[in-house]
Scaffold this motif. Sequence first.
Motif, short mmCIF file in Angstrom:
data_model
loop_
_atom_site.label_atom_id
_atom_site.label_comp_id
_atom_site.label_asym_id
_atom_site.label_seq_id
_atom_site.Cartn_x
_atom_site.Cartn_y
_atom_site.Cartn_z
N ARG A 203 6.52 -4.92 6.60
CA ARG A 203 7.27 -4.75 5.18
C ARG A 203 6.28 -3.73 4.41
O ARG A 203 6.48 -3.12 3.30
N ARG A 204 5.16 -3.50 4.91
CA ARG A 204 4.03 -2.59 4.29
C ARG A 204 3.83 -3.02 2.93
O ARG A 204 3.78 -2.49 1.97
N GLN A 205 3.46 -4.63 2.87
CA GLN A 205 3.10 -5.10 1.50
C GLN A 205 2.15 -6.20 1.67
O GLN A 205 2.01 -6.96 2.77
N TYR A 206 1.47 -6.30 0.57
CA TYR A 206 0.33 -7.69 0.61
C TYR A 206 0.54 -8.30 -0.88
O TYR A 206 0.93 -7.45 -1.87
N ARG A 207 0.08 -9.39 -0.78
CA ARG A 207 0.13 -10.16 -2.19
C ARG A 207 -1.11 -10.85 -2.38
O ARG A 207 -1.84 -11.34 -1.57
N ARG A 208 -1.67 -10.82 -3.62
CA ARG A 208 -2.73 -11.49 -4.04
C ARG A 208 -2.52 -12.78 -4.48
O ARG A 208 -2.04 -12.90 -5.62
N ALA A 209 -2.85 -14.05 -3.71
CA ALA A 209 -2.27 -15.14 -4.26
C ALA A 209 -2.48 -15.66 -5.61
O ALA A 209 -1.71 -16.41 -6.45
N ASP A 210 -3.70 -15.37 -6.07
CA ASP A 210 -4.10 -15.98 -7.57
C ASP A 210 -3.43 -15.19 -8.64
O ASP A 210 -3.18 -15.78 -9.76
N THR A 211 -2.72 -14.11 -8.44
CA THR A 211 -2.10 -13.32 -9.45
C THR A 211 -0.61 -13.18 -9.20
O THR A 211 0.02 -12.89 -9.96
N ALA B 289 1.50 -2.32 -2.06
CA ALA B 289 1.98 -1.67 -1.13
C ALA B 289 0.90 -1.46 -0.15
O ALA B 289 -0.37 -1.38 -0.47
N LEU B 290 1.21 -1.72 1.21
CA LEU B 290 0.10 -1.42 2.14
C LEU B 290 0.31 0.14 2.66
O LEU B 290 1.39 0.61 2.69
N PRO B 291 -0.83 0.79 2.88
CA PRO B 291 -0.82 2.07 3.33
C PRO B 291 -0.46 2.27 4.75
O PRO B 291 -0.04 3.56 5.24
N THR B 292 -0.40 1.08 5.61
CA THR B 292 0.05 0.98 7.12
C THR B 292 0.75 0.07 7.55
O THR B 292 0.72 -1.14 6.66
N ASP B 293 1.24 -0.03 8.55
CA ASP B 293 1.97 -1.31 9.19
C ASP B 293 0.86 -1.89 10.27
O ASP B 293 1.14 -2.91 10.70
N ARG B 294 -0.30 -1.46 10.14
CA ARG B 294 -1.55 -2.03 10.88
C ARG B 294 -2.72 -2.02 10.13
O ARG B 294 -3.87 -1.65 10.23
N ASP C 110 -8.66 4.89 8.44
CA ASP C 110 -7.51 5.13 7.29
C ASP C 110 -6.74 3.95 7.31
O ASP C 110 -5.52 4.11 6.74
N ARG C 111 -7.09 2.95 7.71
CA ARG C 111 -5.86 1.65 7.53
C ARG C 111 -6.38 0.53 6.70
O ARG C 111 -5.88 -0.54 7.26
N TYR C 112 -7.41 0.72 6.13
CA TYR C 112 -7.90 -0.26 5.12
C TYR C 112 -6.84 -0.87 4.25
O TYR C 112 -5.87 0.07 3.98
N TYR C 113 -6.43 -2.13 4.10
CA TYR C 113 -5.31 -2.69 3.41
C TYR C 113 -5.26 -2.15 1.81
O TYR C 113 -4.20 -2.11 1.41
N LYS C 114 -6.18 -1.84 1.27
CA LYS C 114 -6.34 -1.11 -0.06
C LYS C 114 -6.34 0.37 0.04
O LYS C 114 -7.22 0.95 0.25
N SER C 115 -5.31 0.95 -0.42
CA SER C 115 -5.07 2.35 -0.38
C SER C 115 -6.46 3.07 -0.95
O SER C 115 -6.68 4.13 -0.46
N ASP C 116 -6.66 2.68 -2.19
CA ASP C 116 -7.72 3.54 -2.79
C ASP C 116 -9.07 3.41 -2.19
O ASP C 116 -10.15 4.09 -2.53
#
Length: 208
Positions: free
Chosen positions: A128-136, A141-146, A171-177
């Motif tokens: 889904r190209r998404q990730y969630r931070r559990a504590d918040t 959005a993920l920048p990639t499907d890998r 360029d596949r780190y989960y945090k786009s910035d």
Amino acid sequence: SSGGDVIHSNLQAILAVSLALAASMRIAGAQSVPVERAEYQVSVGPLDAGSGVMEIVGREDVDGHDTYHAVLSIQGGLGPARIDDRFESWIDATSWSERSKLFSRRFVQDQNELSKRRQRDYAMWPERRQYRRADTGETLALPTDRPLDDVSVLYLARTLPLAVGDVYTIDRYYKSDANPIVLRVLRRETISVPAGTLDRKSTRLNSS
């Protein structure tokens, strides 16, 4: 940027130092599980600043997907500036056979640095190209499907030739910035350890 600061502080301690790798593999049950252990010596210039261990500790299910559970721990520091960090990654098992394409499904940080503790737990849904931070509960959005995290990117780096003078852009780190991650191979050396003589690669890491 904040994302760049995170990836830089977490990985600079490993990829920007000399890496001495020692890995082993064994068979567990009916499946071939790559149980590996790599030990690192962390240095700042000529000073010994600590050590790190990266290992595959088992095979686990994450959201119905088979994964390898990888753990990176780093201890050390100079003077009062001490760290005791643990990073955990659950790497998709189907991507393991072709490590240039491997990706993560979960990432956990537990950092103790300069008497401050930072804990984060990220669930990743590459499809889904998404990730969630559990504590918040924040979903981003993920920048990639890998996607790669601080641990899985090290396993990816180990698949590279790492010839002196090489420069790799990831360029596949989960945090786009925090993308892209740029890895430069500075020199190659040999070191003597109880097990014999090992190659050591000195690298430098930069991120956005």
